[in-house]
Design an enzyme around this catalytic site. Sequence first.
Site, PDB file in Angstrom:
ATOM      1  N   GLN A 133      45.342  44.393  37.522  1.00  0.00           N
ATOM      2  CA  GLN A 133      44.632  44.896  36.342  1.00  0.00           C
ATOM      3  C   GLN A 133      43.805  46.102  36.783  1.00  0.00           C
ATOM      4  OE1 GLN A 133      44.355  43.169  32.764  1.00  0.00           O
ATOM      5  NE2 GLN A 133      46.323  43.463  33.760  1.00  0.00           N
TER       6      GLN A 133
ATOM      7  N   GLU B 151      42.776  30.772  31.602  1.00  0.00           N
ATOM      8  CA  GLU B 151      43.420  32.066  31.849  1.00  0.00           C
ATOM      9  C   GLU B 151      44.319  31.955  33.076  1.00  0.00           C
ATOM     10  OE1 GLU B 151      40.175  35.282  30.305  1.00  0.00           O
ATOM     11  OE2 GLU B 151      39.848  34.623  32.339  1.00  0.00           O
TER      12      GLU B 151
ATOM     13  N   ASP C  46      42.315  41.182  37.970  1.00  0.00           N
ATOM     14  CA  ASP C  46      43.319  40.206  38.438  1.00  0.00           C
ATOM     15  C   ASP C  46      44.497  40.824  39.195  1.00  0.00           C
ATOM     16  OD1 ASP C  46      41.749  39.107  36.461  1.00  0.00           O
ATOM     17  OD2 ASP C  46      43.402  38.557  35.162  1.00  0.00           O
TER      18      ASP C  46
HETATM   19  C1  FRU Z   1      41.176  37.233  33.700  1.00  0.00           C
HETATM   20  C2  FRU Z   1      41.499  38.082  32.474  1.00  0.00           C
HETATM   21  C3  FRU Z   1      42.875  37.732  31.951  1.00  0.00           C
HETATM   22  C4  FRU Z   1      43.253  38.979  31.215  1.00  0.00           C
HETATM   23  C5  FRU Z   1      42.665  40.060  32.092  1.00  0.00           C
HETATM   24  C6  FRU Z   1      42.181  41.262  31.344  1.00  0.00           C
HETATM   25  O1  FRU Z   1      40.280  37.822  34.572  1.00  0.00           O
HETATM   26  O2  FRU Z   1      40.516  37.893  31.495  1.00  0.00           O
HETATM   27  O3  FRU Z   1      42.908  36.577  31.158  1.00  0.00           O
HETATM   28  O4  FRU Z   1      44.647  39.102  31.085  1.00  0.00           O
HETATM   29  O5  FRU Z   1      41.588  39.460  32.781  1.00  0.00           O
HETATM   30  O6  FRU Z   1      41.844  42.283  32.223  1.00  0.00           O
END
Ligand code: FRU
Length: 528
Positions: free
Chosen positions: A72, A238, A56
């Site tokens: 991420q 999410e 993300d």
């Molecule tokens: C969405 C997610 C989020 C989480 C992250 C973990 O793709 O699952 O909800 O914070 O990725 O990497």
Amino acid sequence: MKQTLLTGLFLMMFGLTSCMNPKAEAKNDTTKNVLLYNEKYRPQVHFTPPAGWMNDPNGMVYFNDEYHLFYQHYPEKSVWGPMHWGHAISKDLVHWENQPIAFYPDSLGYIFSGSAVVDWNNTSGFGTADNPPLVAFFTYHNPEIAKQNKVEVESQGIAYSTDSGRTWTKYDHNPVVTNPGIRDFRDPKVFWHAASQKWIMSLASGQEMHYYSSPDCKSWDYISCFGEGYGNHDGVWECPDLFELPVANSAESKWVQIVNINPGGPYGGSATQYFVGDFDGEKFTTNQKEALWMDHGRDNYAGVTWADAPDNKRILIGWMNNWQYAGEKPCHIWSGAATFPRELGLVKDGDLYLLTSKPIEQIENLYGQQVVLDTFKIKQNELLSDKFSFAKSPVEIKLKFDQSNNTQLGFASKYGIRLKNEKGEYLLIGYDNVNKLFYIDRTNATEVVFSDKFASVHSIPYIINTPDIEWTLLIDNSSVEFFAADGRIVATTLFYPSESFDIIELFANNGAISVENVQISELKSIWN
Ligand code: FRU
């Protein structure tokens, strides 16, 4: 493969990690950049991490003439792992300078998704009135608690920067929102609600949205929730976002609640639903019971928008991927890309408010050579790729199909575009004029079958009620982003062929269709 090994060797030799700035290094030695950003399938006009895994986009905020993008990130491998926040900065939203990793996991957990704001009034006290701090909000995901099968795995933490995002300090009283007994409790998106003079956080909580408010970014009160009985609940909610947008050609404005969901997407796996309604500082309300989907491709997930983007623009990027196969796709050294940034808008069609997306105008900063073609008729197949001599990707193709005779005999029953190679692999985007739907065929768009979920034909019902319809395609080395009907239709799709799709053709089945205003623009790599 040869290239991949070479790059691996290069990474080992130079000890290059994603903490370093390959672009800055490239000023001294262009070979390094060429090697690192030139792997098979590596996007050239989309942000990707230099090495390692990305999912993300996080913490997007504009401050002091700079766009910050966090993401991420697992720097060690090109698969998901303990999450960090990678970081990059851009002056124009298309060219990026990699920065040192902003957040490493700590004793409270991995650093999951979240957002960042400029605390203009220094409500947090982390900066001064003259030097407002940037404040980041993220989820702590504690793997130790997860192992014990307890539910209190996730809580929310904050961090701040007083040097334009170059260095960050985690708040020493984290977490600022503790877990109330909800297993999936994450991805805080925060904004300043001017009318009530407080910060609002939307937080994905199980299959609902929970809202919190705060005077200072540090102490948070639960205020309301939204979701039960609304939209899709086939997966976990999410990565939310909540913002106000003007409705085109009216004096009205509405609030949009973005809710990413995985699985449960209409075409399988991950997708982004949204709701249009009102927010009064306490509660989000809407008449819209059914989910609307922001992107009708299979590869745009976790999209959220920039805080404080200039000229009140709402700019979104997503992660160009789908959890159904994200970990299996044939990318080495790096994995994961951001979508091209998109400017969002709202239109009202009948009683329905629809989100529209278009590539940001700064795409023009990437334009190289251009070709403009006169109107022509497509009967069967018409090769487009021999009408321009520059590379077939990255490239932007804009054109207009004349739909005005669509009820007459001799009008194409289906038409569209095919990206293909000599090996017979292809990706097709078409419009079916009989069944009134767009369709995307990627049944044969990969060299290796890395997941049984990837190959598919999916359709997107849409009645064209205008005399012509404009298409924009943004083609990169392993993706195409498709925009049509003034941004009402958007579809993001990945592909991994054995050889690049250097043959581009337009097609018309069982009849003909005219195409106008064809403009093909070479796109220069953002890394050169
Ligand atoms: C969405 C997610 C989020 C989480 C992250 C973990 O793709 O699952 O909800 O914070 O990725 O990497």
